[in-house]
Scaffold this motif. Structure first.
Motif, PDB file in Angstrom:
ATOM      1  N   ALA A 129       7.626  -1.806   7.198  1.00 34.66           N
ATOM      2  CA  ALA A 129       7.948  -0.608   8.539  1.00 34.66           C
ATOM      3  C   ALA A 129       9.146  -1.086   9.679  1.00 34.66           C
ATOM      4  CB  ALA A 129       6.311  -0.364   9.683  1.00 34.66           C
ATOM      5  N   ASP A 130       8.065  -2.846   9.657  1.00 39.52           N
ATOM      6  CA  ASP A 130       9.215  -3.130  10.761  1.00 39.52           C
ATOM      7  C   ASP A 130      10.463  -4.372  10.439  1.00 39.52           C
ATOM      8  OD1 ASP A 130       7.730  -5.167   9.618  1.00 39.52           O
ATOM      9  OD2 ASP A 130       7.805  -6.543  11.289  1.00 39.52           O
ATOM     10  N   GLY A 131      10.957  -3.425   8.840  1.00 38.50           N
ATOM     11  CA  GLY A 131      11.921  -4.630   8.377  1.00 38.50           C
ATOM     12  C   GLY A 131      13.336  -3.562   7.092  1.00 38.50           C
ATOM     13  N   GLN A 132      14.448  -4.718   7.160  1.00 37.34           N
ATOM     14  CA  GLN A 132      15.781  -3.274   7.167  1.00 37.34           C
ATOM     15  C   GLN A 132      16.098  -4.162   5.615  1.00 37.34           C
ATOM     16  OE1 GLN A 132      18.533  -3.761   9.318  1.00 37.34           O
ATOM     17  NE2 GLN A 132      20.055  -2.207   8.790  1.00 37.34           N
ATOM     18  N   ILE A 133      16.787  -3.831   4.192  1.00 34.73           N
ATOM     19  CA  ILE A 133      16.534  -4.136   3.624  1.00 34.73           C
ATOM     20  C   ILE A 133      17.827  -3.860   3.022  1.00 34.73           C
ATOM     21  CG2 ILE A 133      16.703  -4.846   0.592  1.00 34.73           C
ATOM     22  CD1 ILE A 133      13.647  -4.961   1.451  1.00 34.73           C
ATOM     23  N   ILE A 191      16.038   0.393  10.366  1.00 33.84           N
ATOM     24  CA  ILE A 191      14.315  -1.111  10.267  1.00 33.84           C
ATOM     25  C   ILE A 191      13.429   0.449   9.864  1.00 33.84           C
ATOM     26  CG2 ILE A 191      13.452  -1.772  11.438  1.00 33.84           C
ATOM     27  CD1 ILE A 191      15.607  -3.075  13.183  1.00 33.84           C
ATOM     28  N   GLY A 192      12.914   0.191   9.134  1.00 35.47           N
ATOM     29  CA  GLY A 192      12.030   1.389   8.557  1.00 35.47           C
ATOM     30  C   GLY A 192      12.571   2.330   7.083  1.00 35.47           C
ATOM     31  N   GLN A 193      14.065   2.099   7.311  1.00 40.65           N
ATOM     32  CA  GLN A 193      13.752   3.716   6.501  1.00 40.65           C
ATOM     33  C   GLN A 193      14.673   2.970   5.048  1.00 40.65           C
ATOM     34  OE1 GLN A 193      14.309   6.739   8.271  1.00 40.65           O
ATOM     35  NE2 GLN A 193      13.298   5.725   9.675  1.00 40.65           N
ATOM     36  N   ASP A 222      22.970   8.392 -17.945  1.00 37.60           N
ATOM     37  CA  ASP A 222      22.059   8.988 -16.830  1.00 37.60           C
ATOM     38  C   ASP A 222      21.780   9.051 -15.442  1.00 37.60           C
ATOM     39  OD1 ASP A 222      19.202   9.560 -18.305  1.00 37.60           O
ATOM     40  OD2 ASP A 222      19.406   6.982 -19.545  1.00 37.60           O
ATOM     41  N   ASN A 223      21.383   9.841 -15.454  1.00 35.14           N
ATOM     42  CA  ASN A 223      20.604  10.247 -13.711  1.00 35.14           C
ATOM     43  C   ASN A 223      20.091  10.066 -12.857  1.00 35.14           C
ATOM     44  OD1 ASN A 223      21.877  11.688 -11.158  1.00 35.14           O
ATOM     45  ND2 ASN A 223      20.926  13.725 -11.990  1.00 35.14           N
ATOM     46  N   ILE A 224      19.650   8.961 -12.166  1.00 32.78           N
ATOM     47  CA  ILE A 224      19.187   7.376 -11.797  1.00 32.78           C
ATOM     48  C   ILE A 224      18.692   7.807 -10.382  1.00 32.78           C
ATOM     49  CG2 ILE A 224      19.136   6.288 -13.908  1.00 32.78           C
ATOM     50  CD1 ILE A 224      20.328   4.309 -11.570  1.00 32.78           C
ATOM     51  N   ARG A 225      17.796   7.770  -9.758  1.00 33.93           N
ATOM     52  CA  ARG A 225      17.598   7.428  -8.153  1.00 33.93           C
ATOM     53  C   ARG A 225      16.827   5.391  -8.403  1.00 33.93           C
ATOM     54  NH1 ARG A 225      14.077  11.039  -6.657  1.00 33.93           N
ATOM     55  NH2 ARG A 225      14.913  12.985  -6.467  1.00 33.93           N
ATOM     56  N   LEU A 226      17.646   4.829  -7.064  1.00 32.98           N
ATOM     57  CA  LEU A 226      17.194   4.064  -7.345  1.00 32.98           C
ATOM     58  C   LEU A 226      16.766   3.571  -6.063  1.00 32.98           C
ATOM     59  CD1 LEU A 226      16.444   0.886  -8.023  1.00 32.98           C
ATOM     60  CD2 LEU A 226      19.029   0.421  -6.675  1.00 32.98           C
ATOM     61  N   SER A 227      15.570   3.312  -4.843  1.00 30.25           N
ATOM     62  CA  SER A 227      14.813   3.671  -3.957  1.00 30.25           C
ATOM     63  C   SER A 227      14.570   2.168  -3.774  1.00 30.25           C
ATOM     64  CB  SER A 227      13.916   4.869  -3.888  1.00 30.25           C
ATOM     65  OG  SER A 227      14.252   5.752  -3.864  1.00 30.25           O
ATOM     66  N   VAL A 228      14.934   1.919  -2.636  1.00 32.59           N
ATOM     67  CA  VAL A 228      14.272   0.505  -2.376  1.00 32.59           C
ATOM     68  C   VAL A 228      13.077   1.382  -0.531  1.00 32.59           C
ATOM     69  CG1 VAL A 228      13.866  -1.318  -0.903  1.00 32.59           C
ATOM     70  CG2 VAL A 228      15.611  -1.207  -2.835  1.00 32.59           C
ATOM     71  N   ASP A 229      11.591   1.221  -0.441  1.00 27.17           N
ATOM     72  CA  ASP A 229      11.052   0.866   1.015  1.00 27.17           C
ATOM     73  C   ASP A 229      10.542   0.300   1.417  1.00 27.17           C
ATOM     74  OD1 ASP A 229      11.563   3.755   0.252  1.00 27.17           O
ATOM     75  OD2 ASP A 229       9.398   4.217  -1.000  1.00 27.17           O
ATOM     76  N   PRO A 230      11.660  -0.123   2.885  1.00 30.17           N
ATOM     77  CA  PRO A 230      11.200  -1.388   3.555  1.00 30.17           C
ATOM     78  C   PRO A 230      10.085  -2.010   3.624  1.00 30.17           C
ATOM     79  CG  PRO A 230      12.968  -0.466   4.621  1.00 30.17           C
ATOM     80  CD  PRO A 230      12.604   0.561   3.614  1.00 30.17           C
ATOM     81  N   ASP A 286       7.083  -9.735   6.786  1.00 29.98           N
ATOM     82  CA  ASP A 286       6.266 -10.279   6.209  1.00 29.98           C
ATOM     83  C   ASP A 286       5.306  -9.581   5.720  1.00 29.98           C
ATOM     84  OD1 ASP A 286       6.417 -13.104   6.912  1.00 29.98           O
ATOM     85  OD2 ASP A 286       5.824 -12.433   9.088  1.00 29.98           O
ATOM     86  N   ALA A 287       5.674  -8.098   5.214  1.00 33.42           N
ATOM     87  CA  ALA A 287       5.180  -7.178   4.665  1.00 33.42           C
ATOM     88  C   ALA A 287       6.238  -6.919   3.466  1.00 33.42           C
ATOM     89  CB  ALA A 287       5.366  -5.405   5.660  1.00 33.42           C
ATOM     90  N   GLU A 288       5.026  -6.094   2.372  1.00 34.37           N
ATOM     91  CA  GLU A 288       5.839  -5.436   1.154  1.00 34.37           C
ATOM     92  C   GLU A 288       6.889  -4.679   1.250  1.00 34.37           C
ATOM     93  OE1 GLU A 288       2.948  -5.711  -1.172  1.00 34.37           O
ATOM     94  OE2 GLU A 288       2.313  -7.581  -1.599  1.00 34.37           O
ATOM     95  N   TYR A 289       7.685  -4.725   0.263  1.00 33.95           N
ATOM     96  CA  TYR A 289       8.938  -3.714   0.451  1.00 33.95           C
ATOM     97  C   TYR A 289       8.770  -3.228  -0.813  1.00 33.95           C
ATOM     98  CZ  TYR A 289      11.621  -6.230  -2.795  1.00 33.95           C
ATOM     99  OH  TYR A 289      12.042  -6.792  -4.234  1.00 33.95           O
ATOM    100  N   LYS A 290       8.885  -1.577  -0.887  1.00 37.63           N
ATOM    101  CA  LYS A 290       8.827  -1.209  -2.365  1.00 37.63           C
ATOM    102  C   LYS A 290       9.982  -0.439  -3.159  1.00 37.63           C
ATOM    103  CE  LYS A 290       6.348   2.766  -4.836  1.00 37.63           C
ATOM    104  NZ  LYS A 290       4.974   3.958  -3.966  1.00 37.63           N
ATOM    105  N   LEU A 291      10.335  -1.227  -4.444  1.00 34.73           N
ATOM    106  CA  LEU A 291      11.650  -0.548  -4.733  1.00 34.73           C
ATOM    107  C   LEU A 291      11.057  -0.061  -5.939  1.00 34.73           C
ATOM    108  CD1 LEU A 291      14.187  -1.223  -6.350  1.00 34.73           C
ATOM    109  CD2 LEU A 291      13.781  -3.338  -7.524  1.00 34.73           C
ATOM    110  N   MET A 292      11.954   0.966  -6.190  1.00 32.93           N
ATOM    111  CA  MET A 292      11.438   2.598  -7.748  1.00 32.93           C
ATOM    112  C   MET A 292      12.885   2.521  -7.980  1.00 32.93           C
ATOM    113  SD  MET A 292       9.022   4.803  -5.228  1.00 32.93           S
ATOM    114  CE  MET A 292      10.375   4.348  -3.586  1.00 32.93           C
TER     115      MET A 292
END
Length: 93
Positions: free
Chosen positions: A29-33, A51-53, A19-27, A77-83
């Motif tokens: 604005a003030d975080g780095q993951i 940070i924030g990218q 499968d051709n997939i994309r895993l994205s993590v949006d931290p 303290d803010a939420e990240y988004k995983l896709m």
């Protein structure tokens, strides 16, 4: 949330075909993951963006079980988004 340096989140997914997939993590604005993607059929990949990218792993992956580990490099303290998105199967990775 990854609110401190010791916080970690784990996810799993399975691919039944190549499968051709994309895993994205949006931290936040003030975080780095830090993102670790590992699977039985592939070596561990690590991506750490500024940070924030967003951190993105994209490509053609073989069938198997995969795990994703997220760790706070810069806590927030803010939420990240995983896709996880399935891309067109026959497009270039």
């Amino acid at each position: 949330l990854l609110e401190n340096k010791s916080a970690e989140d784990y996810y799993r997914f399975q691919l039944t075909n190549d499968d051709n997939i994309r895993l994205s993590v949006d931290p936040p604005a003030d975080g780095q993951i830090l993102v670790y993607l590992s699977g039985k059929n592939i070596p561990i990949q690590r991506i750490s963006e500024d940070i924030g990218q967003s951190a993105v792993i994209e490509g053609l992956f073989p069938p198997g079980d995969y795990s994703v580990q997220l760790m706070a490099q810069t806590p927030s303290d803010a939420e990240y988004k995983l896709m996880l998105d399935r891309l067109r199967r026959f497009s270039c990775a």
